[in-house]
Design an enzyme around this catalytic site. Structure first.
Site, PDB file in Angstrom:
ATOM      1  N   GLY A  16       0.329  52.036  92.392  1.00  0.00           N
ATOM      2  CA  GLY A  16       1.585  51.306  92.628  1.00  0.00           C
ATOM      3  C   GLY A  16       2.788  52.055  92.098  1.00  0.00           C
ATOM      4  CB  ALA A  17       3.193  55.565  91.402  1.00  0.00           C
ATOM      5  NE  ARG A  19       8.292  47.203  94.086  1.00  0.00           N
ATOM      6  CZ  ARG A  19       8.183  46.182  94.930  1.00  0.00           C
ATOM      7  NH1 ARG A  19       8.650  46.290  96.156  1.00  0.00           N
ATOM      8  NH2 ARG A  19       7.609  45.061  94.539  1.00  0.00           N
ATOM      9  CG  ASN A  94       2.313  50.382  87.459  1.00  0.00           C
ATOM     10  OD1 ASN A  94       2.988  49.843  86.583  1.00  0.00           O
ATOM     11  ND2 ASN A  94       2.720  50.440  88.735  1.00  0.00           N
ATOM     12  CB  SER A 149       1.913  41.230  81.469  1.00  0.00           C
ATOM     13  OG  SER A 149       2.965  40.313  81.270  1.00  0.00           O
ATOM     14  CE1 TYR A 162       1.847  39.655  86.792  1.00  0.00           C
ATOM     15  CE2 TYR A 162       2.416  38.673  84.682  1.00  0.00           C
ATOM     16  CZ  TYR A 162       2.428  39.758  85.543  1.00  0.00           C
ATOM     17  OH  TYR A 162       3.007  40.945  85.143  1.00  0.00           O
TER      18      TYR A 162
HETATM   19  P1  NAD Z   1       6.983  46.067  91.168  1.00  0.00           P
HETATM   20  O1  NAD Z   1       6.698  44.884  92.038  1.00  0.00           O
HETATM   21  O2  NAD Z   1       8.336  46.641  91.174  1.00  0.00           O
HETATM   22  O3  NAD Z   1       5.932  47.228  91.435  1.00  0.00           O
HETATM   23  C1  NAD Z   1       4.580  46.982  91.637  1.00  0.00           C
HETATM   24  C2  NAD Z   1       4.032  48.074  92.514  1.00  0.00           C
HETATM   25  O4  NAD Z   1       2.639  47.841  92.716  1.00  0.00           O
HETATM   26  C3  NAD Z   1       4.702  48.090  93.893  1.00  0.00           C
HETATM   27  O5  NAD Z   1       5.000  49.408  94.253  1.00  0.00           O
HETATM   28  C4  NAD Z   1       3.627  47.484  94.783  1.00  0.00           C
HETATM   29  O6  NAD Z   1       3.690  47.928  96.118  1.00  0.00           O
HETATM   30  C5  NAD Z   1       2.369  47.987  94.098  1.00  0.00           C
HETATM   31  N1  NAD Z   1       1.202  47.201  94.482  1.00  0.00           N
HETATM   32  C6  NAD Z   1       1.084  45.863  94.499  1.00  0.00           C
HETATM   33  N2  NAD Z   1      -0.118  45.514  94.956  1.00  0.00           N
HETATM   34  C7  NAD Z   1      -0.780  46.674  95.224  1.00  0.00           C
HETATM   35  C8  NAD Z   1      -2.051  46.968  95.737  1.00  0.00           C
HETATM   36  N3  NAD Z   1      -2.905  45.996  96.075  1.00  0.00           N
HETATM   37  N4  NAD Z   1      -2.424  48.266  95.887  1.00  0.00           N
HETATM   38  C9  NAD Z   1      -1.568  49.261  95.554  1.00  0.00           C
HETATM   39  N5  NAD Z   1      -0.323  49.037  95.081  1.00  0.00           N
HETATM   40  C10 NAD Z   1       0.056  47.754  94.926  1.00  0.00           C
HETATM   41  O7  NAD Z   1       6.569  45.565  89.721  1.00  0.00           O
HETATM   42  P2  NAD Z   1       6.704  46.256  88.274  1.00  0.00           P
HETATM   43  O8  NAD Z   1       7.553  45.364  87.472  1.00  0.00           O
HETATM   44  O9  NAD Z   1       7.026  47.693  88.364  1.00  0.00           O
HETATM   45  O10 NAD Z   1       5.201  46.033  87.777  1.00  0.00           O
HETATM   46  C11 NAD Z   1       4.305  47.104  87.491  1.00  0.00           C
HETATM   47  C12 NAD Z   1       3.195  46.555  86.592  1.00  0.00           C
HETATM   48  O11 NAD Z   1       3.779  46.122  85.359  1.00  0.00           O
HETATM   49  C13 NAD Z   1       2.469  45.347  87.179  1.00  0.00           C
HETATM   50  O12 NAD Z   1       1.105  45.421  86.878  1.00  0.00           O
HETATM   51  C14 NAD Z   1       3.103  44.192  86.449  1.00  0.00           C
HETATM   52  O13 NAD Z   1       2.260  43.074  86.383  1.00  0.00           O
HETATM   53  C15 NAD Z   1       3.381  44.801  85.096  1.00  0.00           C
HETATM   54  N6  NAD Z   1       4.410  44.123  84.310  1.00  0.00           N
HETATM   55  C16 NAD Z   1       5.684  44.023  84.769  1.00  0.00           C
HETATM   56  C17 NAD Z   1       6.631  43.362  83.985  1.00  0.00           C
HETATM   57  C18 NAD Z   1       8.066  43.198  84.398  1.00  0.00           C
HETATM   58  O14 NAD Z   1       8.797  42.455  83.716  1.00  0.00           O
HETATM   59  N7  NAD Z   1       8.532  43.846  85.437  1.00  0.00           N
HETATM   60  C19 NAD Z   1       6.262  42.802  82.763  1.00  0.00           C
HETATM   61  C20 NAD Z   1       4.952  42.930  82.340  1.00  0.00           C
HETATM   62  C21 NAD Z   1       4.042  43.598  83.111  1.00  0.00           C
END
Ligand code: NAD
Length: 258
Positions: A16-17, A19, A94, A149, A162
């Site tokens: 999921g890299a 973005r 990720n 998280s 989640y």
């Molecule tokens: P985001 O939605 O911007 O990015 C997530 C990425 O994962 C996207 O590029 C998406 O296309 C990809 N993705 C989703 N499902 C997928 C799949 N089945 N196969 C391949 N790629 C897939 O979210 P983010 O905030 O960058 O989150 C990244 C990680 O960090 C996640 O695991 C999220 O749960 C975790 N996280 C985020 C936050 C926050 O506040 N943003 C907080 C805690 C944890």
């Protein structure tokens, strides 16, 4: 050090890299001489621009389309990852998703539960299993970093699926850490708090207000770079006697306060 060779660039697979946090991690690794495999599910343009950003900074990267939630997707991801540079030294789990709708747990559907668990826990678990088998066969150690998280320990009743998925990732970290330590593969869990990405865009204003009012001891939202820097601290080998460790990257939000 858990790496194979100090001379050959090491290879990182970041799921999921395209973005957000994943992109922050991928570009930070690329800028430090890692070869980066940029996994994406559907947004080929964002993955291509991540690869370009890494190449512009002097690094090497390739994108791989695969849905980590599907067995076929994981098989493709493994095959193409190994084909790219012959191995994987670092896996960053990720990719993740929030529920499509925030719904009270008394109303949550089984479909939403299954979807979120499939992407956030089942997918990373079986991808880790596959990559770990490869790392063991290659006998060159490795590192696995799970992006869970603060929701692993903080209850949000409007997105229970989640929270459960991230709590499960906590145990997944411990299990693989225990199983793989003796073979030189170390496993870590990063627990971001509120990070400004597309995932939090829908609740950004509310979170900004809460943070300004003192929700977190460090009064700002997190950035993908904050999580990336924690990853770098791990992969640069500064925690050689730690595994299964949790690092909170949350502005201190996990602290119990009075
Ligand atoms: P985001 O939605 O911007 O990015 C997530 C990425 O994962 C996207 O590029 C998406 O296309 C990809 N993705 C989703 N499902 C997928 C799949 N089945 N196969 C391949 N790629 C897939 O979210 P983010 O905030 O960058 O989150 C990244 C990680 O960090 C996640 O695991 C999220 O749960 C975790 N996280 C985020 C936050 C926050 O506040 N943003 C907080 C805690 C944890």
């Amino acid at each position: 050090m858990t790496s194979a060779s100090q001379h050959q660039p090491r290879v990182a697979l970041v799921t999921g890299a395209g973005r957000g946090i994943g992109r922050g991690i991928a570009t930070a690794l690329g800028a430090r001489n890692w070869r980066v495999l940029v996994n994406y599910r559907s947004d080929a343009d964002s993955a291509a621009s991540c690869v370009q950003q890494i190449e512009d900074s002097g690094g090497e990267a390739r994108s791989i389309q695969a849905d980590v939630a599907s067995a076929d997707g994981r098989a493709t991801l493994l095959r193409e990852s190994l084909a790219a540079w012959g191995g994987v030294d670092l896996l960053v789990n990720n990719a993740g998703m929030a529920p499509r709708q925030r719904v009270d747990i008394l109303e949550m559907s089984e479909a939403s539960y299954d979807e979120v668990m499939g992407v956030n826990l089942r997918g990373p678990f079986f991808l880790t299993q596959a990559i770990a088998r490869h790392m063991l066969a290659a006998e060159r150690g490795g590192t696995i970093i799970n992006i869970s998280s603060m929701s692993a320990v903080v209850a949000s009743t409007s997105r229970g699926e989640y929270c459960i998925s991230k709590a499960g990732m906590g145990m997944m970290t411990k299990l693989f850490a225990d199983r793989l330590a003796d073979q030189g593969i170390l496993v870590y869990e990063l627990r971001p708090g509120i990070v400004e990405t597309d995932m939090t865009a829908v609740v950004l204003e509310r979170y900004q207000r809460l943070v300004a009012e003192g929700l977190t001891p460090i009064r700002r939202l997190g950035l993908p770079e904050d999580v990336a820097r924690a990853c770098l601290a791990i992969v640069e080998g500064h925690f050689p006697f730690s595994t299964g460790e949790v690092i909170n990257v949350d502005g201190g939000q996990h602290l119990q306060r009075l």
